[in-house]
Design a protein around this motif. Sequence first.
Motif, mmCIF file in Angstrom:
data_model
loop_
_atom_site.group_PDB
_atom_site.id
_atom_site.type_symbol
_atom_site.label_atom_id
_atom_site.label_comp_id
_atom_site.label_asym_id
_atom_site.label_seq_id
_atom_site.Cartn_x
_atom_site.Cartn_y
_atom_site.Cartn_z
ATOM 1 N N LEU A 6 0.839 -1.192 0.000
ATOM 2 C CA LEU A 6 0.000 0.000 0.000
ATOM 3 C C LEU A 6 0.875 1.243 0.000
ATOM 4 C CD1 LEU A 6 -2.674 -0.984 2.663
ATOM 5 C CD2 LEU A 6 -2.981 -0.846 0.191
ATOM 6 N N THR A 7 0.389 2.293 -0.663
ATOM 7 C CA THR A 7 1.115 3.553 -0.726
ATOM 8 C C THR A 7 0.188 4.691 -0.330
ATOM 9 O OG1 THR A 7 2.478 2.737 -2.549
ATOM 10 C CG2 THR A 7 2.403 5.110 -2.241
ATOM 11 N N TYR A 8 0.698 5.575 0.526
ATOM 12 C CA TYR A 8 0.002 6.812 0.858
ATOM 13 C C TYR A 8 0.688 7.926 0.088
ATOM 14 C CZ TYR A 8 -1.621 10.954 3.245
ATOM 15 O OH TYR A 8 -2.166 12.179 3.507
ATOM 16 N N ASP A 65 -4.211 10.682 -0.933
ATOM 17 C CA ASP A 65 -4.673 9.559 -1.748
ATOM 18 C C ASP A 65 -3.967 8.269 -1.335
ATOM 19 O OD1 ASP A 65 -6.085 8.214 -3.667
ATOM 20 O OD2 ASP A 65 -5.343 9.405 -5.347
ATOM 21 N N TRP A 66 -4.654 7.151 -1.466
ATOM 22 C CA TRP A 66 -4.100 5.827 -1.174
ATOM 23 C C TRP A 66 -4.045 5.022 -2.465
ATOM 24 C CZ3 TRP A 66 -2.164 4.136 3.394
ATOM 25 C CH2 TRP A 66 -2.425 4.915 4.526
ATOM 26 N N LYS A 74 -3.908 4.414 -7.880
ATOM 27 C CA LYS A 74 -4.425 5.319 -6.863
ATOM 28 C C LYS A 74 -5.957 5.276 -6.876
ATOM 29 C CE LYS A 74 -2.490 9.355 -6.621
ATOM 30 N NZ LYS A 74 -1.907 10.659 -6.983
#
Length: 112
Positions: free
Chosen positions: A30-32, A37-38, A62
């Motif tokens: 997972l990326t923030y 936005d995730w 995203k």
Amino acid sequence: MKRALTAGLLGVALLGGTVAQADPSFGLGLTYTFGGDWGVGVRVFHDDEPESAVLAIGADYKFGTQAFRPTVGAAYLDEDFYVDFSLGYDTRLQALDYGVGLGAAFETQPKP
């Protein structure tokens, strides 16, 4: 003198290419993205040695902008997880952004 220097540089270039070989490893996580936005993404790391800093390339999807985000960055790679800092390009907004990620790492080689 110029010929000797050229031959020496050629030798170093040839030896350097064969000595410095590293196997890649992979990640899914997972990326923030700063801005709120995730996303979910995949990463390819330049080396498979755990407990080290590595370079990473990858891509995120995203959820907020519903866009793909190709990335480059640096990561800390452990035996079964990674933490990364990435610079990406949001294909829908057509803008650069920064993000932090956490995920599972695969194909790492534990230290003997």
